[in-house]
Structures are given as C-alpha cells and as structure tokens.
Design a protein around this motif. Structure first.
Motif, PDB file in Angstrom:
ATOM      1  N   ILE A  52      69.262 -49.573 -60.999  1.00 40.81           N
ATOM      2  CA  ILE A  52      68.278 -50.417 -60.322  1.00 40.81           C
ATOM      3  C   ILE A  52      67.917 -51.554 -61.271  1.00 40.81           C
ATOM      4  N   GLY A  53      67.227 -52.512 -60.773  1.00 40.20           N
ATOM      5  CA  GLY A  53      66.991 -53.694 -61.595  1.00 40.20           C
ATOM      6  C   GLY A  53      65.638 -53.731 -62.278  1.00 40.20           C
ATOM      7  N   TYR A  54      64.859 -52.669 -62.197  1.00 38.71           N
ATOM      8  CA  TYR A  54      63.467 -52.788 -62.653  1.00 38.71           C
ATOM      9  C   TYR A  54      63.032 -51.658 -63.581  1.00 38.71           C
ATOM     10  N   GLY A  55      63.968 -51.023 -64.275  1.00 36.03           N
ATOM     11  CA  GLY A  55      63.584 -50.015 -65.256  1.00 36.03           C
ATOM     12  C   GLY A  55      63.964 -48.615 -64.827  1.00 36.03           C
ATOM     13  N   TYR A  56      63.329 -47.649 -65.451  1.00 36.42           N
ATOM     14  CA  TYR A  56      63.629 -46.242 -65.196  1.00 36.42           C
ATOM     15  C   TYR A  56      62.566 -45.709 -64.257  1.00 36.42           C
ATOM     16  N   ASP A  57      62.981 -45.255 -63.085  1.00 34.60           N
ATOM     17  CA  ASP A  57      62.024 -44.945 -62.029  1.00 34.60           C
ATOM     18  C   ASP A  57      62.185 -43.510 -61.562  1.00 34.60           C
ATOM     19  N   GLU A  58      61.173 -42.717 -61.821  1.00 27.54           N
ATOM     20  CA  GLU A  58      61.120 -41.361 -61.279  1.00 27.54           C
ATOM     21  C   GLU A  58      59.765 -41.169 -60.617  1.00 27.54           C
ATOM     22  N   ARG A  59      59.743 -40.400 -59.562  1.00 30.80           N
ATOM     23  CA  ARG A  59      58.499 -40.182 -58.827  1.00 30.80           C
ATOM     24  C   ARG A  59      58.655 -38.923 -57.994  1.00 30.80           C
ATOM     25  N   ILE A  60      57.606 -38.102 -57.948  1.00 32.43           N
ATOM     26  CA  ILE A  60      57.634 -36.883 -57.141  1.00 32.43           C
ATOM     27  C   ILE A  60      56.338 -36.778 -56.367  1.00 32.43           C
ATOM     28  N   GLU A  61      56.472 -36.380 -55.116  1.00 38.13           N
ATOM     29  CA  GLU A  61      55.302 -36.209 -54.257  1.00 38.13           C
ATOM     30  C   GLU A  61      55.485 -34.905 -53.498  1.00 38.13           C
ATOM     31  N   VAL A  62      54.443 -34.080 -53.510  1.00 40.81           N
ATOM     32  CA  VAL A  62      54.497 -32.812 -52.781  1.00 40.81           C
ATOM     33  C   VAL A  62      53.422 -32.820 -51.706  1.00 40.81           C
ATOM     34  N   LEU A  63      53.876 -32.797 -50.468  1.00 42.59           N
ATOM     35  CA  LEU A  63      52.948 -32.689 -49.339  1.00 42.59           C
ATOM     36  C   LEU A  63      52.728 -31.219 -49.051  1.00 42.59           C
ATOM     37  N   GLY A  64      51.471 -30.812 -49.071  1.00 45.85           N
ATOM     38  CA  GLY A  64      51.139 -29.448 -48.706  1.00 45.85           C
ATOM     39  C   GLY A  64      50.414 -29.419 -47.376  1.00 45.85           C
ATOM     40  N   SER A  65      50.109 -28.233 -46.911  1.00 45.95           N
ATOM     41  CA  SER A  65      49.493 -28.122 -45.592  1.00 45.95           C
ATOM     42  C   SER A  65      48.070 -28.660 -45.573  1.00 45.95           C
ATOM     43  N   SER A  66      47.447 -28.833 -46.730  1.00 43.29           N
ATOM     44  CA  SER A  66      46.071 -29.348 -46.715  1.00 43.29           C
ATOM     45  C   SER A  66      45.866 -30.575 -47.602  1.00 43.29           C
ATOM     46  N   GLY A  67      46.894 -31.066 -48.227  1.00 41.49           N
ATOM     47  CA  GLY A  67      46.734 -32.241 -49.073  1.00 41.49           C
ATOM     48  C   GLY A  67      48.074 -32.631 -49.658  1.00 41.49           C
ATOM     49  N   MET A  68      48.038 -33.579 -50.563  1.00 45.09           N
ATOM     50  CA  MET A  68      49.282 -34.059 -51.164  1.00 45.09           C
ATOM     51  C   MET A  68      49.035 -34.307 -52.633  1.00 45.09           C
ATOM     52  N   VAL A  69      50.044 -34.125 -53.460  1.00 40.87           N
ATOM     53  CA  VAL A  69      49.906 -34.434 -54.878  1.00 40.87           C
ATOM     54  C   VAL A  69      51.142 -35.211 -55.313  1.00 40.87           C
ATOM     55  N   GLU A  70      50.906 -36.206 -56.156  1.00 43.34           N
ATOM     56  CA  GLU A  70      51.957 -37.151 -56.510  1.00 43.34           C
ATOM     57  C   GLU A  70      51.970 -37.362 -58.031  1.00 43.34           C
ATOM     58  N   ALA A  71      53.169 -37.275 -58.610  1.00 39.63           N
ATOM     59  CA  ALA A  71      53.350 -37.767 -59.989  1.00 39.63           C
ATOM     60  C   ALA A  71      53.901 -39.179 -59.840  1.00 39.63           C
TER      61      ALA A  71
ATOM     62  N   TYR B 180      58.457 -54.576 -57.641  1.00 39.01           N
ATOM     63  CA  TYR B 180      58.877 -54.058 -58.936  1.00 39.01           C
ATOM     64  C   TYR B 180      60.102 -54.845 -59.377  1.00 39.01           C
ATOM     65  N   LEU B 181      59.912 -55.671 -60.390  1.00 42.41           N
ATOM     66  CA  LEU B 181      60.983 -56.560 -60.817  1.00 42.41           C
ATOM     67  C   LEU B 181      61.302 -56.297 -62.281  1.00 42.41           C
ATOM     68  N   SER B 182      62.349 -56.905 -62.764  1.00 43.05           N
ATOM     69  CA  SER B 182      62.737 -56.642 -64.150  1.00 43.05           C
ATOM     70  C   SER B 182      61.661 -57.131 -65.125  1.00 43.05           C
ATOM     71  N   GLY B 183      60.906 -58.152 -64.742  1.00 40.02           N
ATOM     72  CA  GLY B 183      59.896 -58.697 -65.646  1.00 40.02           C
ATOM     73  C   GLY B 183      58.531 -58.061 -65.525  1.00 40.02           C
ATOM     74  N   GLY B 184      58.345 -57.094 -64.635  1.00 38.81           N
ATOM     75  CA  GLY B 184      57.039 -56.487 -64.448  1.00 38.81           C
ATOM     76  C   GLY B 184      56.822 -56.159 -62.987  1.00 38.81           C
ATOM     77  N   VAL B 185      55.658 -55.659 -62.682  1.00 38.71           N
ATOM     78  CA  VAL B 185      55.326 -55.300 -61.312  1.00 38.71           C
ATOM     79  C   VAL B 185      54.315 -56.316 -60.794  1.00 38.71           C
ATOM     80  N   VAL B 186      54.631 -56.945 -59.681  1.00 34.99           N
ATOM     81  CA  VAL B 186      53.769 -57.980 -59.130  1.00 34.99           C
ATOM     82  C   VAL B 186      53.072 -57.439 -57.888  1.00 34.99           C
ATOM     83  N   GLU B 187      51.761 -57.431 -57.946  1.00 37.50           N
ATOM     84  CA  GLU B 187      50.969 -56.955 -56.812  1.00 37.50           C
ATOM     85  C   GLU B 187      50.377 -58.120 -56.048  1.00 37.50           C
ATOM     86  N   ASP B 188      49.948 -57.841 -54.846  1.00 40.21           N
ATOM     87  CA  ASP B 188      49.183 -58.847 -54.125  1.00 40.21           C
ATOM     88  C   ASP B 188      47.966 -59.237 -54.950  1.00 40.21           C
TER      89      ASP B 188
END
Lengths: 359, 359, 359, 359
Positions: B249-268, C279-287
């Motif tokens: 990808i062009g914007y760095g190292y991207d990892e993300r995890i989201e767990v939807l549970g029956s009563s809420g959600m938690v996200e790294a 999310y771009l190579s130079g940073g993250v641009v938000e509204d």
C-alpha cells in the motif's frame, strides 16, 4: 456537516429555486419522513397525500398543511402535479412508477423498484422509453461524507481502486412482519451499499460471494433470512469489495466505508452523535454513534430531495436513475443466491431476473 | 504504549529474572532483529550464533558480543545452552526443532513450522511427546493493543463474538525470491491473523472462503500468488471473520482489528507514528502510519521474547505453542485452496496435510 | 449532531407547537440569518420586517414571504405581534428593548444590550420590572456539544470545577468599520465565552486578567483594539478559567472548551466539517474545521430560536435572560480595563458601569 | 513512536557509538531511573554510583552491574570517568557541577541548577568558562511529538508564532516533604514548559503573569505553594503563551502543546496509553492517558541520554545547555513572583537572582 439544502435562502448569495407541486404516495412511516421534508423544502409545494388508508393520508396532510386524496387520478394529473414521491408498499412501486411515466410526471421512488426483477426491468424499460425524470431514493449518495469520499476517489488522489471495505449495521431488528416482505438482508439492507460501491468506483461488480448467519432472532431463519453477513464483490480489473451487514448491534447506527487505492486510502469514518469527550480514571469516553436510523440518515433523505428538486430545476443531473437502481438490485439478487448456495455467483445485469435463489 | 518488558529493572518494584543461555540459529535479516533483542534482554545470555554462512554468523556475533559457531552440536548441547531461537530458512525449521526437542532444549521458532503440513504435524507430535517448552513466534499476540482487545473480548464486555474485521497491509512487496519460497500470501502474511482470530475469540474456524488478485507486480502470478485478498472464515455458532490482506500500500504499515460482539464492539485502531496534528487551510494533517514493518512490530518481537523468557522462568504459560501454530497453518492451507478453487473449503485440523491445492 | 428543532414534525411522536407572530427589527447581515430561520420555523409566523433602510427591509420580506414596514408602531403593536427579534445596530438595542417591554411583547435580542453599561443596566431593570419574557442571543448555549458539556459538569461526573480552558478563534477579521463600533475584542468576541463560562460552572468570576496584541492589521490599534488575547478569570473557591481569543486564523472557525474537574475532565472538541480521512504517504489528512462563522454556528442560531419559541409556548425556561447577559457584559468590561491597564481587575456586577477603561 | 535510541544496534544500517564511562551521583528515585537507562545504553559503561547513603549506592550498583563508591574524588577522576550524571539532592547540584567543570568531565545535570539564582548564575559562568560539555535534563525536548512540533514550527509551515497553549498536569501530588524543598510549582513543574516554550518558538519571553490556587491539600499553602495555576507569557513581537499547570488530576498524566501560527496551527496531542476503542451503548470508551509519570516520560529520559551520548561522540550539538537552563529558571523566578504579587513581572535574564518573591 454541510448545511442542508434549504438553508440556501440564507443571506449568502444564492439563486431562487422554482416551486414544484408534489404528491406523496404512501403515508406510512417512511411517508411521514418524506412529508416533513416536502413541507419544509422551499422549492416544494406539498400539494397532495395519497394512501390506501384515507385516515393515514388525512392525518399526514393536516400536519403538514397539505391535502389528502383517495383518488389516484388526482395524483397522476400532470396539470396539477409536477412530481410524485412514491413511498407506498413495495409491491405497488412498479405500478405507480408506470402511471407517473405515462402521465409524464417526474418520480422520486423509494427502493426497490420491485422485488421481482423481471417486473422491475419491464417498468424501467417502459419509463426510460417515456423519458420521464426518475430517481430511486438510494439516499446514501447524498451523505456529505460519502459524496466527499467519492470525490477523492474520482480525483485520483488515492490511485486506482484496489479494495473497498464497507460496514452497514443497524441498532435493532426491524419488525418481523416487515422483514418477511423485505426480500431479505441483501435486497433490503445491503442493496444500498451495492449502489454505493458501484457509484464510488464507477465499476460494475462481476461476481459475488455471500455468507451469513442468524445471530439474533431464530425466526429470521423461517423467512430464509440472515441478520449478519459478509459479501465479497469482484470488480473488473481485480479490485475487491467486502461488505459486512448486521441488522442489530448494541451501540447505535454504524456505517463506515474505506477505499484503498494503489497510492493511498480514503475513509468515511463512522459518524458520531457529538464531539464531547470525558477523560476519566477508567478511560476516555467519547460521544457514541447515532442512536438510530433517523439520527444517522435523516440528512441524507433531505439531501436526496434537494438533489431531485435541483434536477427538476435543470440544475445538475438526476441521482441514481432507474437503470442504476436496477443494477444494484441485480447485485443483490446474485448475493441472495450466493447466500443460499454457498458459491460465488456471476452478476447478470442484462437479465437480472434470470438469477433466482434455489429456494 | 506500555513499557516493553526489559525495563523491568526500573526503580519500580519487580522481581529479578534468571539468566538463560540462548543460541540463535540463522543470522539473516530476521536473525539480526532477534539478536539485537537477545543482546538487550536482561534475562538472556546471548551465547552462540549459528548460520550456514559462517561470515554472517561472525558479523552478528561480533556486533552483539556473542560467539559464532559453525557446529550445530554446540548449539544443541544442553549443558551449555538453555534455549534456541530458530530463525533459519523455512525448510530447516522442522529439523532444528526436532534436534532441540531431542536435546531437551527450549525453543522459540519463527513461523512456519514447515510449509509441508504433514512434515509439520510430525515434528509437532514428536516435540510434544518430548515435552519440550516450545513456542512459535506469532508475535502479534504480544502487541499491546491486540492483547488488550482480547482481554476485552474475554471479559464479556462486548458480548458473544458475532463478526471480526481484520486488516493486514504492508508498505511494499517483499523481494520476489522471498515470495517464491514463502508459500503464498495465505501462508506467509495472512497466517498471523488466522492465529490472532483463533486466539481472540477462542474458537476454531470451520470453513474458509478466499478470493484474491494481483494488483501490483504481475510476476506474482507466476508463483501462483496474489497481493490483495479477502478471506472469510465461518466460526462455530455462526460468527464470521473477514480479513483483507494487501502486500503493498502507499501509506505505511496498516493493521487493524475490530470485534463486533452481541452487545458492543471493540477495535484496535491502526497505529500512528506519533500524535502531532497540523491544522491548515486545506485540512488537518495528522502523523501517518508507521513507515515500515520494523517501526510497527519491533515492540511485538520484544514482547514475544519477554513472554518466552517469562515461561522459561516459570512465570506464566507459553505463548502460541506448536499445536496452536499448526492450527493457524491448517487454516492457511484451506484458504490457499479456496483461493485457487473459488469454493468455500472446510478446515481440516486433524490431518491438515490432507488438504492440498489443486495446482 | 442532534436534529435541529424544526424536525419535530417528523413521524416521531411530538407535540404541536403554537404559532407566534414575529417582527424582525434589522435587515442587515445578521437580520438575514434570523429571517431565514424565522421563515423556516413551524412555530413562527414571520409577520413583519423593519429596518431604517426600507429597501433592505423590503428585500428581506419578499424573500421570506413576510411584510416590510417602516413604522415602528406596527412592530410594537401587541395586538398583531407576539415577539420581536432585535437585530438592529447595537446603539438602538436598548431603545427597542424598552419599547417591547412597555408593549408587553416578548423579546429575543442580539448582544450586547448596550455598550454603555449604565444604560444597559437601566433598561434591564426596566424590562425586568415589566416582567416581559426577554432573552439575549448568546446562542452558543444552544450548541449541542456545549450543552452536553454543561450537562456532564452539572452531573458531577468530573467533580468540582478546577480549571476551564476556552478557545474562540475566527477565520478572518471583521470589516474595520464594524470593529470600530464593536466595543473591542472583549465586548464583541470574548463576551460570548464569559457567558458560557458562567453558565457551565454556575459561578460568577470574581477577578479578570487580560493581555493582548495586534498581530494582523495594525489599524486595529487605532481603535484601542487587539486581535489576539489571553484572559484569565478567577472563580469563587479558587477555580481558574483561561480563554484565548483570536480574530483571524488560517484554518477555519475554531472553538473548543475543556473543563477540568477534581476527578476528571470533559472536552467539547473543535468541530470538523466532516468525517473523511485520507491516508497518504505524507501523513493522514482529515476534514478540516468549518470554513466560516456560518458553517460553525448556524445550528446554534436555530437552537436559540427553538428555545425561545419553546419558552413562548411555556415549555422550559428562558435562555440567557437580561440579567445574565448584563453579568457577561460586566466581565467583558473588567477584561477590557485589564487589557489596557495590565492589572488584574475585580468584576463589578452590581454597578458594571462603574468600571471604565482609562481611555 | 520512533524507536528509542538504543535499538540502533538493529539490523538497520547504523554507525557504532563509542563507549563512555559514566558516574552517577545520587541513588534516590530519579537516580534509579537514570541507572536503568545507563545500564541499558550501548554507548555507556556504567562505572560508578555515588550517594551520601552508601547503602543506596550499593543497592543500585549491584542491580545494574556497576560499582558503588563513597569517594567523590573517584567520581571526579577524569582518568577513569568521562561523564557524570548529577541526580543528587537539588542543593548539591551546583557544587557537583563545579567539580565536574574543574575536572573537565562532561555533565548531564538534573534540573534545577540551583534554586538560588545568584548561585546558579555563578556556577554556570564558571562551567562555561571551563568549556566543559554540560547539559541540563529538560528531557521533554526529546519527546518525539514535541520535537516534531518544533520542527513544524521551525519549517514555517504554520507561519509566525502567534499563541502557544501548554498544559502540564500530573496524576498525583508529590510527597509534601518533596514539595517543601522543590521551590514551588513554577520552579519545579512549570519550568520544564518555560524551557519548551523558548525552545519551540526561539524567543525569550519578556514578561510573565501567573495566578494560582490550592485546590487539593491545604497544607500546600503553608509552603507558599499552589497546585493549580495559569501562567501567561508575552513574547517579543506580541505573541502570547499560556500554560496551565495542575499537580493532581484524576485521569492520568496529561501534557499537551498547541502552537497557533499566522497561517495554521500545530498540536502535540495528549498521549494515550494505547489505541483500543470500545463502542458500547453508553458511548465510546478509548484507552486513557498514561497512568503516571514513568509511563509518560520514560522515553524522554532515554532520549535525553541518547542525545547527550551523541554529543559526547561529537554527533550533533548539546541539548539544553547551562545558559538555556538558567533562562528557563529566570522565567520561573518571575512567574513565582507574579504568583504572589498578582502583577505582571518582567523577566530579568541578565541578573535572574535580582528578582525575588516578596515573601
């Protein structure tokens, strides 16, 4: 947030819009939402309300200083009505659409056109032949953030579309009797995101895989439906889209879209109900998501009406037209088939009705 | 971020750790990462470095005040060595693991155990029978945020697991000659998230669907590989997991995890390189993602070593053991098959080698 | 965002509001903002527009289907008018307020009551004696996030108020001829946050320190004014408030409030124009932030009108009443004195006019 | 986060650093922090520990494989020691600094140089005359985000400095017996931000206003101290700085800096302990702030040591030198005087000791 359309009469310089005479067909829940918007829009004269139940039509008409009728001929009288907004029960959309097309009256129609794709394709062909201005209310296109996300993608800032992540999750199950006639999660809920996916990347998905489960009310299974699903679309050129759709979550109304391009990524984040943060010893508590459907998407409904009125004024093109809406339904049809068959399914845009679930 | 483990000798109250004699097998790129960590860890005496290329071993040994050897018997001499860290080429992992097990020396092994699942299963059975302490370096389990996310899920705060979203995206393609022997995206990249998925929800996925594309270098296709894929896992009970894996990808190292549970959600959330924001007329610019692999996961490598040393000390259990690692590989094997066949594939945990890609 | 008030006629259950006949005094810029809101509000019949310039009144009346008048007697005719909205030039507020009070007509008045605090105190005493319903348009109290912040503080969730941080920054200098009659930054810009500070913590600041500079147009100094300032307020009990006010920044309209309590902190974050991130190579641009005044606070203007109409209906109390507005002006007066003298100044609430700048 | 300095021995290309022989003076709490860092740094040989209490020195020396001494002559023996780290009690800093200067040994000194500014100025002049490499441990300059913020300001991206907001808040009161000898909040806590303010904008503040309160333990007042304060600095050219300092808050360790420039703004946001978010029905709960001092600033201590060792190696200049540290103390002196007098006070950089509190 951008100011919704009907603040255009602010002191900021702006053109006047013409006033168009609208009839509303359908005075149920969603008709109520539309009628409030029709009543408030400066470019709309809210002329008529029709419903199969005259009492419902009367109540709504009184509330919004409109007039109720039980005569569909009055609704489709092009001498008195410039546009109809079809918000009646799903099985009557196609018939009302056909009458409006025949009368040369512009149409803003709730989705779907018809759950039977052969019937839907027929009426689309008919209306297109008549050349009537017609738009289907896939209103998410008028969400400020989704429109901005599409603009960024179209600008090339993130490169070519590689992968799209979509999330559509509602706070609570709709009533079971509604679900029973809704056509199932793909045709009722996910279909909005099939339209968004096409609109954002400008490509027609070629194939669909879907898998789902019933995680809430087991009675959904009696209708062959699911409440939790993941759909994967393959785009021409190899791009991928995945969509998770959940009918009932515990933390509000949650929508989110992320488009990974070849050189960057753009994300329409989940919307919050406000911007207040509490810093406490146990963590930081932010404002949560919008509690329900109305809080999250009411601005999109107003945006769709704005856009439609602009098109009536000759300013800008129409939003999702009938042919586009039919494509979104064709994807939903293939997804529904994949959900039951377990296989990846090709989308049939030319004869969408030729794909049918096995049961 | 929590302070990494080897600041335990800070003025804060803490126990002393024993010192364990380590031999490192493999002085290539990843061996270099491990050797810096071994040299810095207060519980480690970095005794030996072995490599098939004595020059590489010598260079690394000199840099970190260790000693190079070209004699594997010295490495597996339990009178002088308490633990080996296997970071050699993939095809030698199983053999080194077997020798360590025979010598009764503890093992921290880079993934995979072996790309041939029959061979992997054999050595796992052998090592388990010998009762040696052995851990596979699925180090994402030691990422602070993933560990916290798992803790939240296990606490029941978000209810039962309904749906897990995972994203794993690297900034650049690995060299093609590495990719050629890596086993493909499922076995090389996504496998870490198969392990995380199991670990987070405590369930063994039953079936896998995968689809992918080559969006960067067309030569990947020559190796039957993809760089962009979506995997869907079905969990017992109907829960779903989807994972998108992108090699470049062009914007760095991207990892993300989201767990939807029956009563809420938690996200790294995706990790940032810092917390600086610039508010400019054209928008708000935040610090981006970590530029590369090292910035994003070096703390996880240290965390894994910490955990392993704690286990040597008898403090806490081992991390991902051999049997768990084999399960993650079994999921990867089924995913690789689905990728080529286009069908959903059942995971075979008991005889993982019995699933084989058609080509 | 919460839905603004005039979506109360949505299908959600809600009471009907009565319709009140309003006259608008002042058809300048801010009168234009008010007239759009009056025209759109379901509880308002927008009866009359008055301005010293009949052309301006006529233009506004035509645009919003109201009627222009050049006769103030018609405006203050309680048989035809239920409420007046005073948006005329500052030096006429007090006189219009007095006439409304005499006529027994409710008043929504733009700030300030009068720049001469003796004169302001007189008319407040007069109107209070007449018992007329009167509110000053310190509309930030009706910002969704500020109201929520105040609710959190009042709930005790963050403990007793220890320190308040406030930021109020506009994107561009107002025209110099406006600034010349505005009373200076303290009385024109910061005064809104003096009102907010009192309202949020429920305490009357005892003493004020202010220091400021001219960082943009040196001609501001000719008017004894500044464009950049820091104000510190001391509260009874030792709590502190600091406010930075900047007339011209380069990145939009920026407001932010943070309340530190004895057990936690609560923050109304700077508002964004949307929720899109790139999310771009130079940073993250938000509204970015809202570009201007209108985008940021137009909802607060509508909220203030809503609140005032609710009070006319007997639902809920009035917003900032005349006495409260006078207190905010008393703080501004002391701050203006501190700005020129360099000393901390006690606030004189009982005789606010007794504090006067030295020049 | 960037990787802290002593991972430079990673496989990434990097120069070797020389090894320098350090003596640590002071084996108390902060000496313990420094000794862990000295022991771990690849460019440091941790040769000696001195303390007035031989037992404390012995314990620390044993823990970190150093050697204890009760002989200051051994510490200041330039044949055996290259650098001393002064972490003894405040009243001995100046004397140790003088001896190091006389011996030609480099110095890293804890702040303050001396609470008596005449005495501090004398030893600074003495050490400067000797030309010894000396740095005061204002370690916030080595915080990754503050350094990046300064880089942005220096680059001109946000224009000229108009206004700086600074927040420094700790989770808990220090022990009263420490506070009693600390010189008060300005000289102990806020002084770090006086140094940061100068360093970020490259300007020497001309005048200071401070006001404060005791909001926690009333015994602070017995020491003439406060726990909650607001300081305003005036910069040459009219720019303003405000700093709020709070000794005890309920939600962790909170620091934040924002620099408003003439064309934009840059902010080092409050740091979080992690990046996990929980979305629940009652709101969204994020990871909170670092719980304490160590979690928040331990990386800055390591960064300061790194920088000092680099300077010993001749790579890059020294960090905050003695003259700069004296300037920060001069601002603190003026702020302390303003706190008690209630007036704005000019900073006296040439004879900082000439400003004295009235009591």
């Amino acid at each position: 947030m951008t100011a919704p359309g009907w603040y255009r009469h602010s002191p900021r310089p702006g053109r006047w819009c013409e006033v168009h005479r609208f009839a509303l067909i359908g005075a149920g829940f969603i008709g109520g939402v539309h009628s409030a918007n029709l009543a408030a829009h400066p470019g709309v004269e809210f002329s008529l309300v029709y419903d199969v139940d005259p009492n419902r039509a009367g109540t709504l008409a009184e509330r919004h200083h409109s007039r109720a009728t039980d005569d569909l001929d009055a609704v489709f009288d092009s001498a008195a009505i410039d546009a109809v907004l079809i918000a009646s029960s799903t099985d009557s959309h196609a018939e009302h659409l056909r009458r409006a097309a025949d009368a040369g009256i512009a149409v803003l129609c709730e989705k779907p056109i018809d759950l039977d794709l052969d019937r839907a394709a027929d009426v689309v062909a008919h209306a297109n032949a008549r050349g009537v201005l017609a738009m289907v209310d896939f209103n998410r296109r008028f969400d400020r953030d989704y429109a901005e996300l599409r603009r960024v993608v179209a600008s090339g800032e993130v490169g070519d579309v590689v992968l799209i992540q979509m999330t559509t999750r509602g706070p609570a199950l709709s009533p079971l009797d509604y679900i029973a006639v809704s056509g199932g999660q793909m045709r009722d809920q996910t279909v909005r995101f099939f339209d968004l996916a096409r609109w954002i990347c400008g490509l027609d998905p070629e194939a669909v895989f879907a898998t789902g489960s019933v995680m809430t009310d087991p009675r959904l299974a009696d209708h062959g439906d699911v409440d939790t699903s993941v759909v994967v679309l393959r785009l021409p050129g190899g791009g991928l889209v995945h969509i998770d759709s959940v009918r009932q979550i515990g933390y509000g109304y949650d929508e989110r879209i992320e488009v990974l391009g070849s050189s960057g990524m753009v994300e329409a984040q989940r919307r919050r109900s406000g911007a207040v943060k509490r810093y406490l010893s146990g963590g930081v508590v932010e404002d949560g998501l919008p509690a329900g459907w109305f809080e999250r998407v009411s601005a999109s409904y107003r945006g769709a009406l704005d856009h439609f009125v602009d098109a009536l004024d000759g300013r800008g093109g129409i939003g999702p037209n009938l042919s586009e809406a039919l494509k979104a339904q064709a994807i939903a049809e293939a997804a529904a088939l994949s959900l039951t068959s377990g296989d990846m399914v090709d989308v049939n845009y030319t004869e969408p009705g030729a794909i049918r679930p096995l049961r």
